[in-house]
Motif scaffolding. Sequence first.
Motif, PDB file in Angstrom:
ATOM      1  N   ILE A 252       0.835  -1.203   0.000  1.00 28.60           N
ATOM      2  CA  ILE A 252       0.000   0.000   0.000  1.00 28.60           C
ATOM      3  C   ILE A 252       0.870   1.253   0.000  1.00 28.60           C
ATOM      4  CG2 ILE A 252      -1.653   1.335   1.373  1.00 28.60           C
ATOM      5  CD1 ILE A 252      -2.816  -1.354   2.311  1.00 28.60           C
ATOM      6  N   SER A 253       1.951   1.230   0.783  1.00 28.24           N
ATOM      7  CA  SER A 253       2.868   2.362   0.824  1.00 28.24           C
ATOM      8  C   SER A 253       3.526   2.608  -0.537  1.00 28.24           C
ATOM      9  CB  SER A 253       3.941   2.123   1.890  1.00 28.24           C
ATOM     10  OG  SER A 253       4.894   3.152   1.891  1.00 28.24           O
ATOM     11  N   VAL A 254       3.922   1.531  -1.204  1.00 27.93           N
ATOM     12  CA  VAL A 254       4.533   1.648  -2.532  1.00 27.93           C
ATOM     13  C   VAL A 254       3.542   2.248  -3.532  1.00 27.93           C
ATOM     14  CG1 VAL A 254       5.332   0.281  -4.505  1.00 27.93           C
ATOM     15  CG2 VAL A 254       6.261  -0.156  -2.222  1.00 27.93           C
ATOM     16  N   ILE A 255       2.300   1.788  -3.485  1.00 32.26           N
ATOM     17  CA  ILE A 255       1.287   2.304  -4.405  1.00 32.26           C
ATOM     18  C   ILE A 255       1.011   3.782  -4.137  1.00 32.26           C
ATOM     19  CG2 ILE A 255      -1.150   2.176  -5.035  1.00 32.26           C
ATOM     20  CD1 ILE A 255      -1.026  -0.817  -4.691  1.00 32.26           C
ATOM     21  N   VAL A 256       0.860   4.160  -2.872  1.00 31.78           N
ATOM     22  CA  VAL A 256       0.566   5.554  -2.533  1.00 31.78           C
ATOM     23  C   VAL A 256       1.712   6.471  -2.960  1.00 31.78           C
ATOM     24  CG1 VAL A 256       0.231   7.157  -0.616  1.00 31.78           C
ATOM     25  CG2 VAL A 256      -0.996   4.980  -0.646  1.00 31.78           C
ATOM     26  N   THR A 257       2.936   6.054  -2.685  1.00 30.74           N
ATOM     27  CA  THR A 257       4.092   6.859  -3.069  1.00 30.74           C
ATOM     28  C   THR A 257       4.180   7.016  -4.583  1.00 30.74           C
ATOM     29  OG1 THR A 257       5.321   6.110  -1.112  1.00 30.74           O
ATOM     30  CG2 THR A 257       6.597   7.037  -2.925  1.00 30.74           C
ATOM     31  N   SER A 258       4.026   5.917  -5.302  1.00 27.46           N
ATOM     32  CA  SER A 258       4.093   5.969  -6.761  1.00 27.46           C
ATOM     33  C   SER A 258       2.929   6.768  -7.337  1.00 27.46           C
ATOM     34  CB  SER A 258       4.079   4.542  -7.334  1.00 27.46           C
ATOM     35  OG  SER A 258       5.189   3.803  -6.871  1.00 27.46           O
ATOM     36  N   TRP A 259       1.745   6.637  -6.744  1.00 32.98           N
ATOM     37  CA  TRP A 259       0.564   7.379  -7.184  1.00 32.98           C
ATOM     38  C   TRP A 259       0.823   8.884  -7.093  1.00 32.98           C
ATOM     39  CZ3 TRP A 259      -4.448   4.849  -7.952  1.00 32.98           C
ATOM     40  CH2 TRP A 259      -5.489   5.723  -8.238  1.00 32.98           C
ATOM     41  N   ARG A 260       1.389   9.328  -5.971  1.00 37.16           N
ATOM     42  CA  ARG A 260       1.677  10.746  -5.789  1.00 37.16           C
ATOM     43  C   ARG A 260       2.723  11.242  -6.775  1.00 37.16           C
ATOM     44  NH1 ARG A 260       1.980  10.828   0.890  1.00 37.16           N
ATOM     45  NH2 ARG A 260      -0.294  10.734   1.249  1.00 37.16           N
ATOM     46  N   GLN A 261       3.758  10.452  -6.991  1.00 31.62           N
ATOM     47  CA  GLN A 261       4.783  10.841  -7.961  1.00 31.62           C
ATOM     48  C   GLN A 261       4.207  10.932  -9.363  1.00 31.62           C
ATOM     49  OE1 GLN A 261       7.806   7.855  -7.402  1.00 31.62           O
ATOM     50  NE2 GLN A 261       8.766   8.939  -5.687  1.00 31.62           N
ATOM     51  N   ALA A 262       3.349   9.991  -9.703  1.00 32.65           N
ATOM     52  CA  ALA A 262       2.745   9.998 -11.038  1.00 32.65           C
ATOM     53  C   ALA A 262       1.839  11.211 -11.231  1.00 32.65           C
ATOM     54  CB  ALA A 262       1.964   8.709 -11.258  1.00 32.65           C
ATOM     55  N   ARG A 263       1.120  11.612 -10.201  1.00 26.01           N
ATOM     56  CA  ARG A 263       0.236  12.773 -10.308  1.00 26.01           C
ATOM     57  C   ARG A 263       1.033  14.070 -10.465  1.00 26.01           C
ATOM     58  NH1 ARG A 263      -4.768  13.187  -6.357  1.00 26.01           N
ATOM     59  NH2 ARG A 263      -5.092  14.878  -7.845  1.00 26.01           N
ATOM     60  N   ARG A 264       2.243  14.117  -9.908  1.00 24.32           N
ATOM     61  CA  ARG A 264       3.075  15.307 -10.037  1.00 24.32           C
ATOM     62  C   ARG A 264       3.890  15.327 -11.319  1.00 24.32           C
ATOM     63  NH1 ARG A 264       4.453  14.127  -4.499  1.00 24.32           N
ATOM     64  NH2 ARG A 264       6.504  13.430  -5.232  1.00 24.32           N
TER      65      ARG A 264
END
Length: 320
Positions: A252-264
């Motif tokens: 879940i942490s990996v997905i959240v971190t990657s999700w935020r990076q992708a949105r930026r």
Amino acid sequence: MTRLIQIILAIATLLLLPSAALVAINVLVVDPLASATNLTFTLIQAGIVLLVLRFSPLWPKDAHWMWPIACMAWGAIGSVGLSVIIAMPTTEVVLKLGWRDLVYSFAGAYPEELTKAIGVLMILASFRGMNRPWHGLATGMLVGMAFDVFENFGYAGQGALTDPDSDLLGVAITWGFRTVFGPGLHMMFTGFVGFGIGLAVFTLGRSMLWRIGVATFWFLFGFASHFVWNLVIGQSLFGIIFAVLVAYPTFISVIVTSWRQARRDTGYLTVELTSGYSPRYQAALPSQQPQPAALPAAPATSTPMPLAQVVPVPATIDSK
């Protein structure tokens, strides 16, 4: 090189098709209604994962239409077919060594995570739109999802044959059990592996030692999560405890971190000047290039300079 890897990937998938097909045919030899129900559950699970990923920032913006097909083909055909071939001698070796409590772990985690990782690496190298670290995560999740639904399909077929009351009931109970207790396991395991490969391949300004290290760490973490989970089948509750307290929270942490990076993501590949990256990468950044001199002095005549001759001053480029 991209075309060559695409050809190798396609040939390998086709060559391994008979091995995977034998597993599927063995499952289909049950009641037709049970088989149809089993296939329906398979399509529903695959469809949900595809839709969620497709409309998430993790989905590659320039993904070729063949990319998700290649991911699912390798997960459900290439990886399954190759894992079956490798698992047989692995099982024999483990049994001869007397490690019966570890037979499911070695026969499952070892060939499956290895073959899925090979597919993730080939797929990332086959499509030019793959150029962000989280693209490795998305690729790993799709490959793992396809493997997961194929495995659920197989276990449900076995459940249909072993249920004393009804083939249909056996399929439904098996799908329910595997969906509630351990949802998306292979998607998580291979997501870890793909995340590490994506970081290693697409992070700018890192040394080769760092790339090898991060890819190895996440591969071993995915392998260990799978290895420990399979341990619970024949021995203890340790695998479930590890999954609940370590594996799932990390995923879940990996997905959240990657999700935020992708949105930026701005659509440009950049590195921060303060991040400690190699100077040879920093020197290539626009903000490090010499700035043009000041505007030329106005001509001696009082006639204003024509607009077309005005030299614009480039705006300062923010490297962050």
